[in-house]
Design a protein around this motif. Structure first.
Motif, PDB file in Angstrom:
ATOM      1  N   LEU A  94       0.713  -1.173   0.196  1.00 37.58           N
ATOM      2  CA  LEU A  94       0.098   0.110  -0.104  1.00 37.58           C
ATOM      3  C   LEU A  94       1.056   1.305  -0.050  1.00 37.58           C
ATOM      4  O   LEU A  94       0.591   2.342  -0.614  1.00 37.58           O
ATOM      5  CB  LEU A  94      -0.967  -0.035   1.479  1.00 37.58           C
ATOM      6  CG  LEU A  94      -2.009  -1.036   1.340  1.00 37.58           C
ATOM      7  CD1 LEU A  94      -2.942  -0.868   2.551  1.00 37.58           C
ATOM      8  CD2 LEU A  94      -3.149  -0.706  -0.061  1.00 37.58           C
ATOM      9  N   HIS A  98       0.257   3.918  -2.719  1.00 39.44           N
ATOM     10  CA  HIS A  98       0.162   5.433  -2.284  1.00 39.44           C
ATOM     11  C   HIS A  98       1.238   6.402  -2.520  1.00 39.44           C
ATOM     12  O   HIS A  98       1.011   7.689  -3.254  1.00 39.44           O
ATOM     13  CB  HIS A  98       0.350   5.673  -0.698  1.00 39.44           C
ATOM     14  CG  HIS A  98       0.296   6.809  -0.015  1.00 39.44           C
ATOM     15  ND1 HIS A  98       1.420   7.531   0.155  1.00 39.44           N
ATOM     16  CD2 HIS A  98      -0.988   7.606   0.597  1.00 39.44           C
ATOM     17  CE1 HIS A  98       0.857   8.780   0.917  1.00 39.44           C
ATOM     18  NE2 HIS A  98      -0.333   8.569   1.056  1.00 39.44           N
ATOM     19  N   THR A 107      -3.822   9.986   3.747  1.00 42.01           N
ATOM     20  CA  THR A 107      -4.486   8.918   3.148  1.00 42.01           C
ATOM     21  C   THR A 107      -4.078   7.605   3.514  1.00 42.01           C
ATOM     22  O   THR A 107      -4.686   6.548   3.807  1.00 42.01           O
ATOM     23  CB  THR A 107      -4.721   9.094   1.777  1.00 42.01           C
ATOM     24  OG1 THR A 107      -5.137  10.372   1.318  1.00 42.01           O
ATOM     25  CG2 THR A 107      -5.298   8.108   1.006  1.00 42.01           C
ATOM     26  N   LEU A 108      -2.766   7.427   3.687  1.00 38.49           N
ATOM     27  CA  LEU A 108      -2.016   6.230   3.982  1.00 38.49           C
ATOM     28  C   LEU A 108      -2.501   5.595   5.301  1.00 38.49           C
ATOM     29  O   LEU A 108      -2.676   4.792   5.558  1.00 38.49           O
ATOM     30  CB  LEU A 108      -0.633   6.486   3.721  1.00 38.49           C
ATOM     31  CG  LEU A 108       0.078   5.024   4.222  1.00 38.49           C
ATOM     32  CD1 LEU A 108      -0.169   3.978   3.234  1.00 38.49           C
ATOM     33  CD2 LEU A 108       1.604   5.564   3.986  1.00 38.49           C
ATOM     34  N   ALA A 111      -6.115   4.411   5.579  1.00 31.88           N
ATOM     35  CA  ALA A 111      -5.962   3.192   4.930  1.00 31.88           C
ATOM     36  C   ALA A 111      -5.827   2.264   5.681  1.00 31.88           C
ATOM     37  O   ALA A 111      -6.410   1.113   5.881  1.00 31.88           O
ATOM     38  CB  ALA A 111      -5.406   3.156   3.639  1.00 31.88           C
ATOM     39  N   LEU A 115      -8.004  -1.132   7.648  1.00 27.21           N
ATOM     40  CA  LEU A 115      -7.434  -2.362   7.208  1.00 27.21           C
ATOM     41  C   LEU A 115      -7.427  -3.120   8.588  1.00 27.21           C
ATOM     42  O   LEU A 115      -7.934  -4.119   8.983  1.00 27.21           O
ATOM     43  CB  LEU A 115      -6.006  -2.222   6.634  1.00 27.21           C
ATOM     44  CG  LEU A 115      -5.453  -3.818   6.447  1.00 27.21           C
ATOM     45  CD1 LEU A 115      -6.264  -4.687   5.657  1.00 27.21           C
ATOM     46  CD2 LEU A 115      -3.768  -3.454   6.120  1.00 27.21           C
ATOM     47  N   CYS A 136      -9.688  -0.681   1.391  1.00 26.96           N
ATOM     48  CA  CYS A 136      -9.235   0.273   2.384  1.00 26.96           C
ATOM     49  C   CYS A 136      -8.570   1.644   1.710  1.00 26.96           C
ATOM     50  O   CYS A 136      -8.983   2.852   2.264  1.00 26.96           O
ATOM     51  CB  CYS A 136      -8.392  -0.162   3.310  1.00 26.96           C
ATOM     52  SG  CYS A 136      -9.304  -1.458   4.346  1.00 26.96           S
ATOM     53  N   LEU A 137      -7.737   1.556   1.046  1.00 30.06           N
ATOM     54  CA  LEU A 137      -7.211   2.674   0.301  1.00 30.06           C
ATOM     55  C   LEU A 137      -7.948   3.610  -0.515  1.00 30.06           C
ATOM     56  O   LEU A 137      -8.019   4.848  -0.363  1.00 30.06           O
ATOM     57  CB  LEU A 137      -5.755   2.383  -0.652  1.00 30.06           C
ATOM     58  CG  LEU A 137      -5.012   3.439  -1.227  1.00 30.06           C
ATOM     59  CD1 LEU A 137      -4.440   4.260  -0.188  1.00 30.06           C
ATOM     60  CD2 LEU A 137      -4.017   3.097  -2.134  1.00 30.06           C
ATOM     61  N   ALA A 140     -10.166   5.224   1.944  1.00 25.47           N
ATOM     62  CA  ALA A 140      -9.636   6.446   2.488  1.00 25.47           C
ATOM     63  C   ALA A 140      -9.419   7.921   1.618  1.00 25.47           C
ATOM     64  O   ALA A 140      -9.377   8.873   2.007  1.00 25.47           O
ATOM     65  CB  ALA A 140      -7.882   6.029   3.072  1.00 25.47           C
ATOM     66  N   CYS A 141      -9.186   7.309   0.387  1.00 22.57           N
ATOM     67  CA  CYS A 141      -9.322   8.442  -0.754  1.00 22.57           C
ATOM     68  C   CYS A 141     -10.430   9.248  -0.680  1.00 22.57           C
ATOM     69  O   CYS A 141     -10.280  10.439  -0.831  1.00 22.57           O
ATOM     70  CB  CYS A 141      -8.980   7.723  -2.107  1.00 22.57           C
ATOM     71  SG  CYS A 141      -7.133   7.429  -2.255  1.00 22.57           S
ATOM     72  N   GLU A 171     -15.619  -2.555  -1.148  1.00 22.44           N
ATOM     73  CA  GLU A 171     -15.799  -1.255  -0.505  1.00 22.44           C
ATOM     74  C   GLU A 171     -16.966  -1.253   0.404  1.00 22.44           C
ATOM     75  O   GLU A 171     -17.063  -0.823   1.564  1.00 22.44           O
ATOM     76  CB  GLU A 171     -15.780  -0.161  -1.562  1.00 22.44           C
ATOM     77  CG  GLU A 171     -16.090   1.096  -0.841  1.00 22.44           C
ATOM     78  CD  GLU A 171     -16.465   2.322  -1.954  1.00 22.44           C
ATOM     79  OE1 GLU A 171     -16.408   3.474  -1.652  1.00 22.44           O
ATOM     80  OE2 GLU A 171     -16.699   1.676  -3.293  1.00 22.44           O
TER      81      GLU A 171
END
Length: 308
Positions: A94, A98, A107-108, A111, A115, A136-137, A140-141, A171
């Motif tokens: 990730l 990222h 964001t990281l 995410a 997770l 998850c990323l 988060a975005c 999602e």
């Protein structure tokens, strides 16, 4: 890019923690949280201004309370099918995605928080762990980014291991399992606030950011509050550089409370670019980050002498 489906090489034995890092017990979730007031520390408005948040000065106390008193997740209990090494491999991947997409730092951290939150409450099949990380990323975005990456491009970065429809279904499962509780003031904002309050120089801030990001790979670090992770990273960076802050600093945690987490960060630094854990090392080895990871381990082994 590395794929979590790839075979894992045995992880090398952890390097010994230097004497200058306090000893702690990794199995313990740390001491219970001390009650802390909602009073804003002196200099908070100036610190927010230094971070470009002049418009938020009226709400400085509320921002500080929301960010610094964020509770920790329950102690990490991975599903039986997911080992700490597999989790670290997904987080490492990730980090690569990222950075490739040029996403915001928060964001990281969000995410990885999503997770970990999902892994605490749901079963995950091993071959779906990469899909879960990407979903998850993606969530988060939607919380942190102004421009979203296209689902199709995220599927391409997954090397065809999942489809766009599978990503969208994942999602929905995340949102349902977490009951849409997505807000999480990450440790990066905590670090920026603490560093601004303490008047830390850019070198300390960069080294602390490296320590903090490395802690994402460690299961035990997921059980501490974001503010404690940030305070531990900043404390460790200042100590190995022998740099004192030039401003006021709120005493959120005692050295004993930071003790268990600092050795965790130190071990991650001393381990170096181990197989499946190299993305953060390579990221901070670049000139844009002044090659921080190239000398961080040396600083831990042989701290710089203090000022005369």
């Amino acid at each position: 890019m590395l794929s979590p489906a790839a075979a894992l090489d045995p992880e090398p034995a952890s390097a010994p923690v230097p004497d200058n890092v306090p000893a702690g017990t990794s199995a313990s979730p740390g001491p219970p949280e001390r009650p802390r007031g909602r009073c804003a520390p002196p200099g908070l408005e100036e610190a927010l201004s230094a971070l470009g948040l002049q418009g938020e000065r009226e709400y400085a106390g509320d921002i500080f309370a929301d960010v610094m008193v964020c509770p920790a997740l329950p102690q990490m209990a991975l599903p039986r099918t997911v080992t700490p090494e597999m989790r670290a491999l997904v987080v490492d991947w990730l980090v690569q995605v990222h950075e490739y997409l040029g996403l915001a730092g928060d964001t990281l951290y969000l995410a990885v928080h999503l997770l970990d939150s999902y892994l605490r409450c749901s079963r995950v099949r091993l071959h779906r762990l990469q899909l879960l990380g990407m979903a998850c990323l993606f969530v988060a975005c939607k919380m942190e980014e102004c421009v979203l990456p296209e689902p199709a491009s995220l599927c391409l970065l997954g090397a065809g291991s999942f489809s766009q429809a599978e990503l969208l279904r994942a999602e929905r499962r995340i949102l349902s399992r977490l009951d849409f509780r997505l807000h999480h003031p990450g440790p990066l904002l905590c670090l920026e606030l603490l560093a601004a309050l303490a008047g830390s120089n850019p070198q300390v801030m960069l080294l602390a950011a490296y320590f903090l990001e490395l802690s994402l790979l460690e299961v035990e670090a997921a059980g501490w509050e974001p503010s404690r992770c940030a305070a531990a990273a900043l404390s460790l960076a200042r100590r190995v550089l022998h740099v004192a802050g030039s401003g006021l600093e709120p005493a959120l945690y005692s050295p004993a409370e930071l003790g268990p987490l600092e050795p965790c960060m130190a071990r991650a630094v001393l381990r170096g670019p181990a197989p499946g854990r190299a993305a953060i090392f390579l990221k901070y080895a670049r000139p844009q980050r002044r090659g921080t990871s190239l000398f961080a381990a040396r600083l831990l082994r042989c701290p710089q002498p203090g000022p005369p």
